[in-house]
Design an enzyme around this catalytic site. Structure first.
Site, PDB file in Angstrom:
ATOM      1  CG  HIS A 174      52.018  47.316  40.129  1.00 57.35           C
ATOM      2  ND1 HIS A 174      53.332  47.323  39.390  1.00 57.35           N
ATOM      3  CD2 HIS A 174      51.443  46.307  39.608  1.00 57.35           C
ATOM      4  CE1 HIS A 174      52.997  46.573  38.195  1.00 57.35           C
ATOM      5  NE2 HIS A 174      51.705  45.939  38.322  1.00 57.35           N
TER       6      HIS A 174
ATOM      7  CB  CYS B  27      53.408  43.094  38.990  1.00 57.98           C
ATOM      8  SG  CYS B  27      52.771  42.934  37.347  1.00 57.98           S
TER       9      CYS B  27
ATOM     10  CG  ASN C 212      51.581  46.367  34.828  1.00 62.02           C
ATOM     11  OD1 ASN C 212      52.781  46.216  35.429  1.00 62.02           O
ATOM     12  ND2 ASN C 212      50.661  45.507  35.123  1.00 62.02           N
TER      13      ASN C 212
HETATM   14  N1  ACO Z   1      40.073  46.710  23.334  1.00 59.70           N
HETATM   15  C1  ACO Z   1      38.818  46.468  23.317  1.00 59.70           C
HETATM   16  N2  ACO Z   1      38.040  45.716  23.816  1.00 59.70           N
HETATM   17  C2  ACO Z   1      38.661  44.816  24.683  1.00 59.70           C
HETATM   18  C3  ACO Z   1      40.348  44.920  25.077  1.00 59.70           C
HETATM   19  C4  ACO Z   1      40.829  45.906  24.254  1.00 59.70           C
HETATM   20  N3  ACO Z   1      42.258  45.919  24.494  1.00 59.70           N
HETATM   21  N4  ACO Z   1      40.231  43.782  25.991  1.00 59.70           N
HETATM   22  C5  ACO Z   1      38.795  43.585  26.209  1.00 59.70           C
HETATM   23  N5  ACO Z   1      38.020  43.924  25.559  1.00 59.70           N
HETATM   24  C6  ACO Z   1      36.729  43.515  25.555  1.00 59.70           C
HETATM   25  C7  ACO Z   1      36.454  42.233  25.999  1.00 59.70           C
HETATM   26  O1  ACO Z   1      36.538  41.238  25.087  1.00 59.70           O
HETATM   27  C8  ACO Z   1      35.071  42.252  26.498  1.00 59.70           C
HETATM   28  O2  ACO Z   1      34.275  42.378  25.233  1.00 59.70           O
HETATM   29  P1  ACO Z   1      32.763  41.388  25.478  1.00 59.70           P
HETATM   30  O3  ACO Z   1      32.013  42.195  26.536  1.00 59.70           O
HETATM   31  O4  ACO Z   1      32.096  41.561  24.164  1.00 59.70           O
HETATM   32  O5  ACO Z   1      33.148  39.906  25.702  1.00 59.70           O
HETATM   33  C9  ACO Z   1      34.921  43.707  27.069  1.00 59.70           C
HETATM   34  O6  ACO Z   1      36.103  44.453  26.407  1.00 59.70           O
HETATM   35  C10 ACO Z   1      35.023  43.806  28.454  1.00 59.70           C
HETATM   36  O7  ACO Z   1      36.073  42.728  29.017  1.00 59.70           O
HETATM   37  P2  ACO Z   1      36.566  42.849  30.358  1.00 59.70           P
HETATM   38  O8  ACO Z   1      37.760  41.906  30.764  1.00 59.70           O
HETATM   39  O9  ACO Z   1      35.300  42.781  31.123  1.00 59.70           O
HETATM   40  O10 ACO Z   1      36.835  44.333  30.721  1.00 59.70           O
HETATM   41  P3  ACO Z   1      37.239  44.878  32.159  1.00 59.70           P
HETATM   42  O11 ACO Z   1      36.445  46.127  32.493  1.00 59.70           O
HETATM   43  O12 ACO Z   1      37.349  43.831  33.286  1.00 59.70           O
HETATM   44  O13 ACO Z   1      38.991  45.567  31.961  1.00 59.70           O
HETATM   45  C11 ACO Z   1      40.960  44.959  32.286  1.00 59.70           C
HETATM   46  C12 ACO Z   1      40.036  44.507  31.425  1.00 59.70           C
HETATM   47  C13 ACO Z   1      41.746  46.390  31.849  1.00 59.70           C
HETATM   48  C14 ACO Z   1      42.198  43.941  31.867  1.00 59.70           C
HETATM   49  C15 ACO Z   1      40.747  44.823  33.811  1.00 59.70           C
HETATM   50  O14 ACO Z   1      40.118  43.396  34.074  1.00 59.70           O
HETATM   51  C16 ACO Z   1      41.979  45.018  34.690  1.00 59.70           C
HETATM   52  O15 ACO Z   1      42.612  46.119  34.669  1.00 59.70           O
HETATM   53  N6  ACO Z   1      42.391  43.942  35.347  1.00 59.70           N
HETATM   54  C17 ACO Z   1      43.558  43.978  36.132  1.00 59.70           C
HETATM   55  C18 ACO Z   1      44.546  43.126  35.571  1.00 59.70           C
HETATM   56  C19 ACO Z   1      45.874  44.008  35.519  1.00 59.70           C
HETATM   57  O16 ACO Z   1      46.180  45.160  35.587  1.00 59.70           O
HETATM   58  N7  ACO Z   1      46.876  43.002  35.349  1.00 59.70           N
HETATM   59  C20 ACO Z   1      48.214  43.368  35.291  1.00 59.70           C
HETATM   60  C21 ACO Z   1      49.031  42.433  35.895  1.00 59.70           C
HETATM   61  S1  ACO Z   1      48.629  42.182  37.615  1.00 59.70           S
HETATM   62  C22 ACO Z   1      48.778  43.539  38.221  1.00 59.70           C
HETATM   63  O17 ACO Z   1      49.820  44.509  37.883  1.00 59.70           O
HETATM   64  C23 ACO Z   1      48.052  44.091  39.247  1.00 59.70           C
END
Ligand code: ACO
Length: 342
Positions: A269, A132, A299
């Site tokens: 980004h 990214c 993204n």
């Molecule tokens: N739909 C519904 N529920 C979901 C989904 C989905 N698509 N994905 C995960 N969940 C659930 C999980 O299973 C979890 O359930 P549980 O509590 O029963 O176990 C719950 O939602 C919470 O999951 P988390 O992973 O804790 O959710 P979080 O608030 O951290 O959000 C996310 C996840 C959006 C991926 C976040 O961590 C994030 O944005 N991270 C940055 C990663 C990123 O952007 N990466 C891209 C590449 S790197 C970059 O470009 C910066």
């Protein structure tokens, strides 16, 4: 080609004018988005997710997904053509092409030479892999080429087809990404070297390979059992993102003797609205000075910054002389920033 570096300082009646230096002027911006738009609601028909969850956690409402004809090289060439047209430049003005991508159509030849053939340019070209952060890395390399005199016109492209490396049954990753390409055309110009001049003022690159397992693709050319999918520890990536991005933004400002108040636009980004808001808040920037496209594009990895630049440019938001700060973080981990005066 004439040397472009260290133009001799002109001497006028006992005074010494500031030394002229070569600058990479952002002469044109263009983008390409695949025709097919996939909404969160459509995704919710395939995996156990919902529009409400995706919007609340990421800010994403839809993404563009490439059709079979919309290859990485095709989209890169479309974006490059748009950037050249925007600059009023011809393919013959291009000395080098750099394509930042993690999703090339082939191991080789590079996407860059495919673009070169499509546009009918000469010079040289290569692909660059920094996930990214790829566009910031490519911009930095292109700026070095121009400053060193190796090239006068460089196409810097970010192009990605993440839809082909997503596990469409994994709701934790497949909802986050989209496809597309963005490009800028950099042209050599001269300035005095002060931060008030136009062009790329500075770039700052970082990598920490020990964090490589936080976000990666579990396959490659050598893996014949399956092509590989994006694997991510989202929470860990999130935890590092705001801190590392804020640090690299601060170093960009410090390197140029500037403060937050000098920034006209933050073009981050586009991974997640919460990360974007976090960095914007740390910078003390009002939301209207932060370019956001993650809601429309999701993204698009290395394509996200040039696509955001293209969207803001198309909307007529940019004006000559404005200061644009870009930042990105991605797999590697890699991260970095770039400061550009339009
Ligand atoms: N739909 C519904 N529920 C979901 C989904 C989905 N698509 N994905 C995960 N969940 C659930 C999980 O299973 C979890 O359930 P549980 O509590 O029963 O176990 C719950 O939602 C919470 O999951 P988390 O992973 O804790 O959710 P979080 O608030 O951290 O959000 C996310 C996840 C959006 C991926 C976040 O961590 C994030 O944005 N991270 C940055 C990663 C990123 O952007 N990466 C891209 C590449 S790197 C970059 O470009 C910066």
């Amino acid at each position: 080609m004439d040397s472009l570096v260290d133009t001799p300082t002109p001497r006028i009646a006992g005074t010494t004018a500031p030394a002229l230096v070569v600058r990479s002027i952002l002469a044109g911006i263009g983008g390409y988005l695949p025709e097919r738009v996939v909404t969160n609601a459509e995704l919710a028909e395939r995996v156990d997710t919902s529009d409400a969850w995706i919007v609340e956690r990421t800010g994403i409402r839809q993404r563009h997904i490439a059709g079979l004809h919309e290859t990485c090289a095709f989209m890169a060439a479309m974006a490059a053509r748009a950037a050249l047209a925007d600059a009023g430049a011809e393919p013959s003005d291009v000395d080098a092409i750099i394509v930042a991508t993690a999703t090339p159509d082939q191991a080789f030849p590079s996407t860059a030479v495919r673009v070169q053939a499509e546009l009918g340019c000469k010079g040289f070209g290569f692909d660059l892999s920094a996930a990214c952060s790829g566009f910031i890395y490519a911009l930095s390399v292109a700026d070095s080429l121009i400053r060193s005199g190796a090239a006068r016109g460089v196409l810097v492209i970010g192009a990605e087809v993440y839809s082909r490396i997503l596990d469409w049954t994994d709701r934790t990753t497949c909802v986050l990404f989209g496809d597309g390409a963005g490009a800028v055309f950099l042209r050599a110009g001269e300035g005095s070297g002060a931060a008030s001049d136009r062009g790329v003022l500075s770039t700052h690159l970082h990598a920490q390979g020990t964090m490589g397992d936080m976000l990666y693709v579990d396959g490659a050319v050598g893996r014949h059992d399956r092509p590989g999918h994006v694997i991510m520890n989202g929470r860990e990536v999130f935890r590092h993102a705001v801190t590392l991005l804020s640090e690299t933004v601060a170093e960009a400002l410090a390197a140029n003797g500037l403060t937050q108040a000098d920034i006209d636009w933050l073009v981050p980004h586009q991974a997640n609205l919460r990360i974007i808001d976090g960095v914007g808040r740390k910078l003390g920037l009002p939301p209207e000075r932060v370019v956001v496209t993650v809601d429309r594009h999701a993204n698009t990895s290395a394509a996200s910054i040039p696509l955001a630049l293209a969207a803001a440019h198309e909307e007529g938001r940019f004006a000559p002389g404005q200061l644009v700060l870009m930042e990105a973080l991605g797999g590697g981990l890699t991260w970095g920033s770039a400061l550009v005066r339009l």
